[in-house]
Design a protein around this motif. Structure first.
Motif, PDB file in Angstrom:
ATOM      1  N   MET A  14       0.776  -1.266   0.000  1.00 43.13           N
ATOM      2  CA  MET A  14       0.086   0.045  -0.023  1.00 43.13           C
ATOM      3  C   MET A  14       0.843   1.237   0.194  1.00 43.13           C
ATOM      4  SD  MET A  14      -3.016  -0.956  -0.261  1.00 43.13           S
ATOM      5  CE  MET A  14      -4.635  -0.962   0.289  1.00 43.13           C
ATOM      6  N   ALA A  15       1.934   1.272   0.482  1.00 42.51           N
ATOM      7  CA  ALA A  15       2.975   2.130   0.610  1.00 42.51           C
ATOM      8  C   ALA A  15       3.192   2.815  -0.985  1.00 42.51           C
ATOM      9  CB  ALA A  15       4.398   1.898   1.102  1.00 42.51           C
ATOM     10  N   TRP A  16       3.231   2.089  -1.754  1.00 42.64           N
ATOM     11  CA  TRP A  16       3.504   2.454  -3.337  1.00 42.64           C
ATOM     12  C   TRP A  16       2.208   3.366  -3.771  1.00 42.64           C
ATOM     13  CZ3 TRP A  16      -0.084   0.704  -7.124  1.00 42.64           C
ATOM     14  CH2 TRP A  16      -1.002  -0.175  -6.680  1.00 42.64           C
ATOM     15  N   ARG A  17       1.079   3.050  -3.414  1.00 42.03           N
ATOM     16  CA  ARG A  17      -0.036   3.817  -3.554  1.00 42.03           C
ATOM     17  C   ARG A  17       0.056   5.092  -3.232  1.00 42.03           C
ATOM     18  NH1 ARG A  17      -5.824   0.400  -3.073  1.00 42.03           N
ATOM     19  NH2 ARG A  17      -5.469  -0.859  -5.023  1.00 42.03           N
ATOM     20  N   ARG A  18       0.324   5.132  -1.833  1.00 42.90           N
ATOM     21  CA  ARG A  18       0.645   6.673  -1.214  1.00 42.90           C
ATOM     22  C   ARG A  18       1.563   7.379  -2.113  1.00 42.90           C
ATOM     23  NH1 ARG A  18      -2.460  10.299   0.422  1.00 42.90           N
ATOM     24  NH2 ARG A  18      -0.906  12.153   0.643  1.00 42.90           N
ATOM     25  N   GLU A  19       2.715   6.574  -2.563  1.00 41.11           N
ATOM     26  CA  GLU A  19       3.888   7.294  -3.094  1.00 41.11           C
ATOM     27  C   GLU A  19       3.446   7.680  -4.620  1.00 41.11           C
ATOM     28  OE1 GLU A  19       7.220   4.752  -3.412  1.00 41.11           O
ATOM     29  OE2 GLU A  19       7.198   4.435  -1.168  1.00 41.11           O
ATOM     30  N   ARG A  20       2.415   6.934  -5.244  1.00 40.97           N
ATOM     31  CA  ARG A  20       2.067   7.394  -6.469  1.00 40.97           C
ATOM     32  C   ARG A  20       1.066   8.569  -6.209  1.00 40.97           C
ATOM     33  NH1 ARG A  20       0.153   4.419 -11.397  1.00 40.97           N
ATOM     34  NH2 ARG A  20      -1.728   5.090 -11.011  1.00 40.97           N
ATOM     35  N   GLY A  21       0.309   8.489  -5.373  1.00 43.28           N
ATOM     36  CA  GLY A  21      -0.481   9.727  -4.898  1.00 43.28           C
ATOM     37  C   GLY A  21      -0.049  10.982  -4.889  1.00 43.28           C
ATOM     38  N   ASP A  22       1.015  11.060  -4.027  1.00 44.65           N
ATOM     39  CA  ASP A  22       1.920  12.007  -3.559  1.00 44.65           C
ATOM     40  C   ASP A  22       2.583  12.590  -5.001  1.00 44.65           C
ATOM     41  OD1 ASP A  22       1.266  11.638  -0.829  1.00 44.65           O
ATOM     42  OD2 ASP A  22       3.189  10.894  -0.543  1.00 44.65           O
ATOM     43  N   ALA A  23       3.052  11.775  -5.798  1.00 45.35           N
ATOM     44  CA  ALA A  23       3.613  12.079  -7.040  1.00 45.35           C
ATOM     45  C   ALA A  23       2.697  12.919  -8.117  1.00 45.35           C
ATOM     46  CB  ALA A  23       4.356  10.883  -8.141  1.00 45.35           C
ATOM     47  N   ALA A  24       1.423  12.283  -8.111  1.00 44.84           N
ATOM     48  CA  ALA A  24       0.551  12.956  -8.834  1.00 44.84           C
ATOM     49  C   ALA A  24       0.126  14.179  -8.137  1.00 44.84           C
ATOM     50  CB  ALA A  24      -0.805  11.975  -8.970  1.00 44.84           C
ATOM     51  N   GLU A  25      -0.013  14.272  -6.941  1.00 43.79           N
ATOM     52  CA  GLU A  25      -0.310  15.691  -6.367  1.00 43.79           C
ATOM     53  C   GLU A  25       0.661  16.622  -6.680  1.00 43.79           C
ATOM     54  OE1 GLU A  25      -1.489  15.394  -2.310  1.00 43.79           O
ATOM     55  OE2 GLU A  25      -3.047  13.786  -3.030  1.00 43.79           O
ATOM     56  N   ARG A  26       2.051  16.069  -6.424  1.00 40.81           N
ATOM     57  CA  ARG A  26       3.102  17.224  -6.708  1.00 40.81           C
ATOM     58  C   ARG A  26       3.102  17.664  -8.360  1.00 40.81           C
ATOM     59  NH1 ARG A  26       5.957  13.291  -3.687  1.00 40.81           N
ATOM     60  NH2 ARG A  26       6.632  12.529  -5.592  1.00 40.81           N
ATOM     61  N   ARG A  27       2.625  16.688  -9.187  1.00 43.63           N
ATOM     62  CA  ARG A  27       2.892  16.993 -10.669  1.00 43.63           C
ATOM     63  C   ARG A  27       1.448  18.063 -10.782  1.00 43.63           C
ATOM     64  NH1 ARG A  27       1.051  13.155 -15.445  1.00 43.63           N
ATOM     65  NH2 ARG A  27       1.375  14.506 -17.239  1.00 43.63           N
ATOM     66  N   ALA A  28       0.348  17.709 -10.257  1.00 47.48           N
ATOM     67  CA  ALA A  28      -0.913  18.719 -10.377  1.00 47.48           C
ATOM     68  C   ALA A  28      -0.320  20.125  -9.697  1.00 47.48           C
ATOM     69  CB  ALA A  28      -1.900  18.181  -9.596  1.00 47.48           C
ATOM     70  N   LEU A  29       0.219  20.036  -8.651  1.00 45.93           N
ATOM     71  CA  LEU A  29       0.452  21.376  -8.161  1.00 45.93           C
ATOM     72  C   LEU A  29       1.524  22.169  -8.821  1.00 45.93           C
ATOM     73  CD1 LEU A  29       0.627  23.461  -5.609  1.00 45.93           C
ATOM     74  CD2 LEU A  29       2.432  21.872  -4.652  1.00 45.93           C
ATOM     75  N   ALA A  30       2.486  21.588  -9.600  1.00 49.30           N
ATOM     76  CA  ALA A  30       3.347  22.171 -10.109  1.00 49.30           C
ATOM     77  C   ALA A  30       2.601  22.758 -11.563  1.00 49.30           C
ATOM     78  CB  ALA A  30       4.689  21.163 -10.895  1.00 49.30           C
ATOM     79  N   HIS A  31       1.790  21.821 -12.203  1.00 49.38           N
ATOM     80  CA  HIS A  31       0.943  22.510 -13.438  1.00 49.38           C
ATOM     81  C   HIS A  31       0.148  23.586 -12.937  1.00 49.38           C
ATOM     82  CE1 HIS A  31      -1.250  22.468 -16.917  1.00 49.38           C
ATOM     83  NE2 HIS A  31      -2.594  22.408 -16.487  1.00 49.38           N
ATOM     84  N   LEU A  32      -0.572  23.629 -11.710  1.00 50.99           N
ATOM     85  CA  LEU A  32      -1.490  24.710 -11.354  1.00 50.99           C
ATOM     86  C   LEU A  32      -0.665  25.836 -11.165  1.00 50.99           C
ATOM     87  CD1 LEU A  32      -3.977  22.638  -9.335  1.00 50.99           C
ATOM     88  CD2 LEU A  32      -4.196  23.340 -11.480  1.00 50.99           C
ATOM     89  N   ARG A  33       0.549  25.716 -10.380  1.00 52.96           N
ATOM     90  CA  ARG A  33       1.416  26.853 -10.236  1.00 52.96           C
ATOM     91  C   ARG A  33       1.621  27.538 -11.441  1.00 52.96           C
ATOM     92  NH1 ARG A  33       5.054  24.856  -5.087  1.00 52.96           N
ATOM     93  NH2 ARG A  33       3.775  25.866  -3.408  1.00 52.96           N
ATOM     94  N   ARG A  34       2.342  26.751 -12.523  1.00 47.89           N
ATOM     95  CA  ARG A  34       2.557  27.316 -13.694  1.00 47.89           C
ATOM     96  C   ARG A  34       1.228  28.073 -14.249  1.00 47.89           C
ATOM     97  NH1 ARG A  34       5.267  22.373 -14.300  1.00 47.89           N
ATOM     98  NH2 ARG A  34       3.475  21.334 -15.657  1.00 47.89           N
ATOM     99  N   GLN A  35       0.088  27.727 -14.059  1.00 46.86           N
ATOM    100  CA  GLN A  35      -1.151  28.810 -14.513  1.00 46.86           C
ATOM    101  C   GLN A  35      -1.476  29.718 -13.713  1.00 46.86           C
ATOM    102  OE1 GLN A  35      -2.111  27.373 -17.424  1.00 46.86           O
ATOM    103  NE2 GLN A  35      -0.556  25.779 -17.115  1.00 46.86           N
ATOM    104  N   GLY A  36      -0.696  29.943 -12.847  1.00 47.55           N
ATOM    105  CA  GLY A  36      -0.756  31.073 -11.897  1.00 47.55           C
ATOM    106  C   GLY A  36      -1.521  31.037 -10.674  1.00 47.55           C
ATOM    107  N   LEU A  37      -1.889  29.682 -10.114  1.00 44.65           N
ATOM    108  CA  LEU A  37      -2.507  29.517  -8.960  1.00 44.65           C
ATOM    109  C   LEU A  37      -1.503  29.328  -7.908  1.00 44.65           C
ATOM    110  CD1 LEU A  37      -4.517  28.384 -11.058  1.00 44.65           C
ATOM    111  CD2 LEU A  37      -5.422  27.046  -9.188  1.00 44.65           C
ATOM    112  N   ARG A  38      -2.011  29.857  -6.644  1.00 44.61           N
ATOM    113  CA  ARG A  38      -0.846  30.069  -5.369  1.00 44.61           C
ATOM    114  C   ARG A  38      -1.550  28.668  -4.467  1.00 44.61           C
ATOM    115  NH1 ARG A  38      -1.240  33.261  -0.875  1.00 44.61           N
ATOM    116  NH2 ARG A  38      -2.988  34.276  -1.801  1.00 44.61           N
ATOM    117  N   LEU A  39      -0.447  28.092  -3.957  1.00 44.72           N
ATOM    118  CA  LEU A  39      -1.081  27.082  -2.934  1.00 44.72           C
ATOM    119  C   LEU A  39      -1.361  27.569  -1.442  1.00 44.72           C
ATOM    120  CD1 LEU A  39      -1.427  23.971  -2.253  1.00 44.72           C
ATOM    121  CD2 LEU A  39       1.192  23.870  -1.516  1.00 44.72           C
ATOM    122  N   LEU A  40      -2.392  27.352  -0.887  1.00 44.16           N
ATOM    123  CA  LEU A  40      -2.873  27.567   0.392  1.00 44.16           C
ATOM    124  C   LEU A  40      -2.820  26.563   1.590  1.00 44.16           C
ATOM    125  CD1 LEU A  40      -5.994  29.950  -0.355  1.00 44.16           C
ATOM    126  CD2 LEU A  40      -3.724  30.859  -0.261  1.00 44.16           C
ATOM    127  N   ALA A  41      -3.017  25.369   0.970  1.00 47.41           N
ATOM    128  CA  ALA A  41      -3.041  24.277   1.819  1.00 47.41           C
ATOM    129  C   ALA A  41      -3.049  22.766   0.918  1.00 47.41           C
ATOM    130  CB  ALA A  41      -4.318  24.090   2.738  1.00 47.41           C
TER     131      ALA A  41
END
Length: 119
Positions: A1-28
């Protein structure tokens, strides 16, 4: 199950990077309460944006987008209400979904659903 969490974390990092490039700012990130969890809470201009990140490696059950069903939407809305109440935030809000499919294609759906639609 740890691999699922790692995959999920990687997906969230990728999404965050994409949204930041679009000008959004992380709050939480990974905001949790009894109702559920919101992957990313961001600001897009005057709007608060509650972002659900979904990744599916197998389209057999409808893919990443289809996994944000009515029950998931209700949990996201309840969690967002908790966030708004707890932080005292007073801004227009929307729900976005970042879906990553089996071909590793990222799709950002702005205003993917409305709070009223979830009930």
């Amino acid at each position: 199950m740890a691999w699922r969490r790692e995959r999920g974390d990687a997906a969230e990092r990728r999404a965050l990077a994409h949204l930041r490039r679009q000008g959004l700012r992380l709050l939480a990130s990974n905001y949790q309460c009894r109702a559920g969890e919101i992957d990313l809470v961001m600001r897009d201009g005057a709007h608060l944006v509650f972002v659900e990140v979904r990744q599916r490696s197998n389209p057999r059950f409808g893919g990443a987008l289809a996994s944000v069903d009515a029950a998931k939407q209700r949990r996201l809305v309840a969690t967002a209400r908790h966030y708004l109440h707890t932080t005292g935030a007073d801004a227009p809000a929307r729900f976005d979904v970042v879906a990553i499919d089996a071909a590793d294609t990222l799709q950002w759906i702005r205003d993917a659903f409305r709070a009223d639609d979830a009930y």
